[in-house]
Scaffold this motif. Structure first.
Motif: not given
Length: 265
Positions: A26, A54, A58, A20-21, A29-30, A16-17
């Motif tokens: 996304d 984040v 980002s 997805d992140w 997710v965090p 997921r890290f």
């Protein structure tokens, strides 16, 4: 018959890290995979709190739209420790493209990430962006998310601690692929090494450390700075041999060192 591989909760969390992140960028997710007080230590910087992390990440994802992370190696321990060796790569919104290496040491607790000690080769990224040609990306690990969890080999941990204590983390490292693998090896005199994290899965050992010493050369475009007191962040994923040799990979904060030398000059 070979047993089917299992997706351990740590593997699922790191998928997921990474996917997805970082790959999908996304922003939801965090909050699902990191504790509110998630902390990352990278180079000379410490970011405390998921929101600050984040925001900073980002900004990098915006600078490299479509950024991708390729995982080359992973290890997992029974007490919730994870190490990933990876390459981030993508095209810069300012022009050019780059592929830069990194190693991160993560801690998970109660199903979420709480800490990451990491180094990325931002000097290699800068070289590629200025030079106009990205480096090739090494082959991916075939199955990073189903890598079995393994307990530590205490002898391997002790061997790597001794290797670090001997100051063998600057300059050319026989048997070890350092940074982007293209030289520009920083050399420090009078090295002392502060180990900030170290754990093993079997005989493979992950570590994060800070080398303190006096700069003795090795980096381009930093003349006249020898003798400057410096600190160099280092992350590694290595394996000690029976003969005392160490093989594997390290990533060092060469850009942070370069900036220290520029300020001193």
């Amino acid at each position: 018959m070979t047993a089917a591989p299992e997706l351990h909760p740590l593997g699922a969390l790191m998928r997921r890290f990474a996917v997805d992140w970082l790959d999908r960028a996304d922003p939801a997710v965090p909050a699902e995979i990191m504790a509110p007080d998630y902390t990352i230590v990278i180079g000379a910087y410490t970011m405390r709190g998921r929101d600050d992390y984040v925001e900073a990440t980002s900004g990098q994802l915006a600078r490299f739209p479509g950024l991708t992370i390729t995982v080359h190696d992973a290890l997992y321990t029974p007490d919730g420790r994870v190490a990933l060796r990876f390459t981030e790569h993508g095209a810069s919104a300012r022009g050019g493209a780059a592929a830069w290496r990194g190693i991160g040491l993560f801690t998970a607790r109660d199903g979420v990430l709480v800490h990451n000690a990491c180094e990325e080769d931002y000097l290699g990224r800068r070289r590629q962006l200025h030079g106009g040609a990205p480096d090739p990306v090494d082959p991916p690990m075939v199955a990073p998310w189903t890598e079995p969890v393994a307990g530590p080999d205490p002898g391997a941990e002790e061997a790597v601690r001794s290797w670090l204590a001997a100051g063998r983390v600057t300059g050319p490292l026989p048997g070890v692929v350092a940074d982007d693998g293209r030289g520009a090896d920083p050399v420090l005199d009078d090295v002392t090494c502060e180990v900030t994290a170290l754990f093993a899965a079997g005989r493979r050992v992950a570590f994060h450390a800070v080398a303190h010493g006096r700069y003795a050369g090795g980096l381009p475009d930093a003349p006249g700075a020898t003798g400057t007191p410096v600190a160099l962040g280092i992350a590694g994923l290595v394996e000690p041999g029976a003969d005392g040799t160490v093989t594997g990979h390290v990533v060092r904060d060469r850009l942070g060192l370069h900036r220290t030398l520029e300020r001193a000059r």
